[in-house]
Design a protein around this motif. Structure first.
Motif, PDB file in Angstrom:
ATOM      1  N   ALA A 218    -123.041  28.873 -61.443  1.00 34.78           N
ATOM      2  CA  ALA A 218    -122.231  30.524 -60.859  1.00 34.78           C
ATOM      3  C   ALA A 218    -122.562  30.963 -59.837  1.00 34.78           C
ATOM      4  N   TRP A 219    -121.936  32.178 -59.069  1.00 38.95           N
ATOM      5  CA  TRP A 219    -122.710  33.089 -58.558  1.00 38.95           C
ATOM      6  C   TRP A 219    -123.280  33.903 -59.357  1.00 38.95           C
ATOM      7  N   LEU A 220    -124.214  34.569 -58.617  1.00 39.83           N
ATOM      8  CA  LEU A 220    -124.887  36.099 -59.052  1.00 39.83           C
ATOM      9  C   LEU A 220    -125.133  37.106 -58.281  1.00 39.83           C
TER      10      LEU A 220
ATOM     11  N   LYS B 144    -122.433  38.684 -47.881  1.00 38.53           N
ATOM     12  CA  LYS B 144    -123.573  38.804 -47.511  1.00 38.53           C
ATOM     13  C   LYS B 144    -124.121  37.356 -46.577  1.00 38.53           C
ATOM     14  N   GLY B 145    -122.725  36.401 -46.014  1.00 34.64           N
ATOM     15  CA  GLY B 145    -123.300  36.081 -45.773  1.00 34.64           C
ATOM     16  C   GLY B 145    -122.853  34.568 -46.820  1.00 34.64           C
ATOM     17  N   HIS B 146    -122.768  34.735 -47.891  1.00 31.72           N
ATOM     18  CA  HIS B 146    -122.050  32.862 -48.452  1.00 31.72           C
ATOM     19  C   HIS B 146    -120.789  33.462 -48.728  1.00 31.72           C
ATOM     20  N   ARG B 147    -119.819  32.333 -48.929  1.00 34.70           N
ATOM     21  CA  ARG B 147    -118.322  32.044 -48.782  1.00 34.70           C
ATOM     22  C   ARG B 147    -118.300  31.519 -50.023  1.00 34.70           C
ATOM     23  N   ILE B 148    -117.585  32.900 -50.602  1.00 30.40           N
ATOM     24  CA  ILE B 148    -117.700  32.380 -52.254  1.00 30.40           C
ATOM     25  C   ILE B 148    -116.121  30.884 -52.395  1.00 30.40           C
TER      26      ILE B 148
ATOM     27  N   GLU C  29    -123.432  27.479 -43.487  1.00 28.91           N
ATOM     28  CA  GLU C  29    -123.790  28.051 -44.260  1.00 28.91           C
ATOM     29  C   GLU C  29    -125.016  27.614 -45.985  1.00 28.91           C
ATOM     30  N   PRO C  30    -126.403  27.767 -45.873  1.00 31.54           N
ATOM     31  CA  PRO C  30    -127.103  26.325 -46.466  1.00 31.54           C
ATOM     32  C   PRO C  30    -126.585  27.716 -47.695  1.00 31.54           C
ATOM     33  N   LEU C  31    -126.621  26.878 -49.067  1.00 29.40           N
ATOM     34  CA  LEU C  31    -126.461  27.294 -50.537  1.00 29.40           C
ATOM     35  C   LEU C  31    -127.501  27.088 -50.514  1.00 29.40           C
ATOM     36  N   PRO C  32    -127.787  28.582 -51.379  1.00 26.67           N
ATOM     37  CA  PRO C  32    -128.528  28.629 -52.089  1.00 26.67           C
ATOM     38  C   PRO C  32    -129.209  28.642 -53.087  1.00 26.67           C
TER      39      PRO C  32
ATOM     40  N   GLU D   5    -137.076  37.967 -60.397  1.00 26.24           N
ATOM     41  CA  GLU D   5    -137.012  36.828 -59.088  1.00 26.24           C
ATOM     42  C   GLU D   5    -135.555  36.779 -58.077  1.00 26.24           C
ATOM     43  N   LEU D   6    -134.711  36.900 -58.851  1.00 26.51           N
ATOM     44  CA  LEU D   6    -133.502  35.687 -58.364  1.00 26.51           C
ATOM     45  C   LEU D   6    -132.501  37.549 -57.388  1.00 26.51           C
ATOM     46  N   MET D   7    -133.363  39.251 -57.840  1.00 26.13           N
ATOM     47  CA  MET D   7    -132.776  39.941 -56.775  1.00 26.13           C
ATOM     48  C   MET D   7    -133.884  39.378 -55.517  1.00 26.13           C
ATOM     49  N   ARG D   8    -134.965  39.275 -55.893  1.00 30.09           N
ATOM     50  CA  ARG D   8    -136.204  39.059 -54.304  1.00 30.09           C
ATOM     51  C   ARG D   8    -135.716  38.013 -53.602  1.00 30.09           C
ATOM     52  N   GLU D   9    -134.737  37.075 -54.505  1.00 33.65           N
ATOM     53  CA  GLU D   9    -133.992  35.744 -53.096  1.00 33.65           C
ATOM     54  C   GLU D   9    -133.897  36.062 -52.252  1.00 33.65           C
ATOM     55  N   GLY D  10    -132.307  37.433 -52.984  1.00 32.12           N
ATOM     56  CA  GLY D  10    -130.921  38.061 -52.088  1.00 32.12           C
ATOM     57  C   GLY D  10    -130.061  38.121 -52.914  1.00 32.12           C
ATOM     58  N   PRO D  11    -128.953  38.852 -51.927  1.00 31.65           N
ATOM     59  CA  PRO D  11    -127.799  39.627 -52.506  1.00 31.65           C
ATOM     60  C   PRO D  11    -127.560  38.578 -53.657  1.00 31.65           C
ATOM     61  N   VAL D  12    -127.785  37.748 -53.093  1.00 28.91           N
ATOM     62  CA  VAL D  12    -126.182  36.496 -53.659  1.00 28.91           C
ATOM     63  C   VAL D  12    -126.331  35.042 -53.780  1.00 28.91           C
TER      64      VAL D  12
END
Length: 410
Positions: free
Chosen positions: A57-59, A310-314, A14-17, A38-45
């Motif tokens: 860091a991840w948010l 949500k599809g992102h590997r932490i 997956e592409p990193l945000p 703005e971060l909330m609009r960009e996506g859940p993670v």
């Protein structure tokens, strides 16, 4: 591994945000942080870089993900101690063994030592003293007459008195305790000043707890002293917990400051609470959900193993922040989240956190908010702002948001 396999894996990864800069904003009123929105609009993670520390860091911002991360042992607070994680505060001075940086089972053991003081029964123990303290402060407010600064007259001394009562800090030491807290919570004095205040507060609690090793009293320092005497906690651990609870107790000043600022700038809400006392507890819960009680984010966690959200590997070793403020505005959980709805039910807000690190003072903060609303709305019926809303000064360089002063008249 062949070149073809490596290429396939890269294509599937997956592409990193992008990493978003999150500056330390001095926000006023109850304005929601525009960067967080703005971060909330960009996506859940998403990924963020805060003004201090190192790296990114991840948010995590959605309600269900915030609850998952805060309640999942794969995310560690203790591991943060060893990493210079990106952060809001310019100085990072956690005490080794402090409860905020422990994971279960040590965290559970330490919290258990003071649990009795923060149960409904323990909090009720201080209700009458708290009400008497508040009545005295409101008497003085009315006696001195308008105009007044509601923060210095009531909203600051009241939570100090209550938390000191619960902690077992003698009245004569409360002013010093308040000064230490202010220096620790502000980033504007510099690291040395904050560290010195924290050392002095720690030394104070070290002496007080050690004196109470055989105590049977129900205040926090007595409970910690008794646990120390039984060998259930180390002195260093007990002191770290006492400091955290004392500082947290004063956060009510800022929360209630924002609450009254909001009510005094929304006469419709204020009049409804005046006219319908029965809805006040539910209304306070909704105000606690809505008010942005802090700037940016608090303490991070470190992933101990790879976890997918949500599809992102932490990945193991990555730093993860949760935003309780964002979770409280999740439209999937709170319909019309920007609306203050006193009849909102259910209201599973996370203003006091979630999981093992849920704020132990949540019940106490609710009690104080309820007493404040009752006293000020019923005893000062004409209460209103003495200046235009935009002239109310808000704290600068503070981790916890709130008005520096709240000029009122009646």
């Amino acid at each position: 591994m062949t070149e073809e396999t490596t290429l396939t894996e890269t294509m599937l990864a997956e592409p990193l945000p992008p990493i978003r800069q999150w500056p330390a904003l001095d926000l006023t009123g109850t304005d929601f942080d525009p960067v967080l929105a703005e971060l909330m609009r960009e996506g859940p993670v998403t990924r963020v870089q805060l003004p201090n520390g190192e790296g990114w860091a991840w948010l995590v911002t959605r309600h269900d993900d915030v609850r998952m991360v805060t309640n999942d042992p794969r995310f560690s607070r203790e591991a943060v101690m060893a990493q210079p994680v990106t952060r809001l505060a310019p100085h990072f001075i956690p005490d080794r063994g402090a409860v905020g940086f422990l994971d279960p089972p040590d965290h559970t053991r330490l919290r258990r030592a003071v649990a009795a003081a923060f149960t409904a029964k323990g909090v009720e123990r201080v209700r009458e003293k708290a009400r008497a303290m508040l009545d005295e402060l409101v008497d003085e407010l009315l006696q001195d007459g308008p105009p007044a600064d509601l923060t210095s007259a009531v909203l600051s001394p009241f939570p100090i008195g209550v938390i000191c009562e619960l902690m077992g800090v003698p009245p004569g030491d409360r002013h010093t305790m308040h000064n230490w807290t202010q220096l620790i919570l502000s980033s504007s004095h510099g690291k040395e000043v904050s560290e010195k205040a924290k050392r002095e507060m720690s030394a104070y609690f070290s002496d007080l707890i050690a004196l109470r090793e055989n105590s049977t009293a129900e205040d926090v320092t007595s409970l910690l002293g008794a646990a120390l005497g039984r060998g259930e906690v180390a002195l260093e651990e007990a002191v770290g917990l006492a400091v955290l609870l004392q500082i947290g107790g004063e956060a009510v000043t800022n929360n209630s400051g924002q609450m009254f600022y909001l009510l005094l700038t929304r006469p419709d809400l204020l009049e409804r609470l005046r006219g319908e006392p029965r809805i006040r507890p539910q209304a306070i819960d909704e105000l606690l959900r809505y008010i942005p009680h802090r700037n940016a984010v608090g303490l991070s966690r470190i992933a101990l193993e790879d976890v997918e959200i949500k599809g992102h590997r932490i990945r193991a070793g990555d730093a993860v922040y949760v935003s309780y403020l964002a979770a409280n505005r999740d439209p999937d959980v709170f319909p019309a989240p920007e609306t203050i709805d006193f009849s909102r039910s259910p209201n599973p807000h996370v203003s006091f956190g979630f999981g093992p690190h849920y704020c132990p003072g949540g019940q106490l903060a609710r009690l104080e908010s309820e007493l404040l609303v009752n006293a000020l709305l019923d005893r000062v019926p004409g209460l209103k702002l003495a200046v235009p809303p935009e002239q109310v000064p808000f704290r600068k360089g503070a981790l916890i948001r709130g008005p520096e002063a709240l000029p009122v008249t009646w």
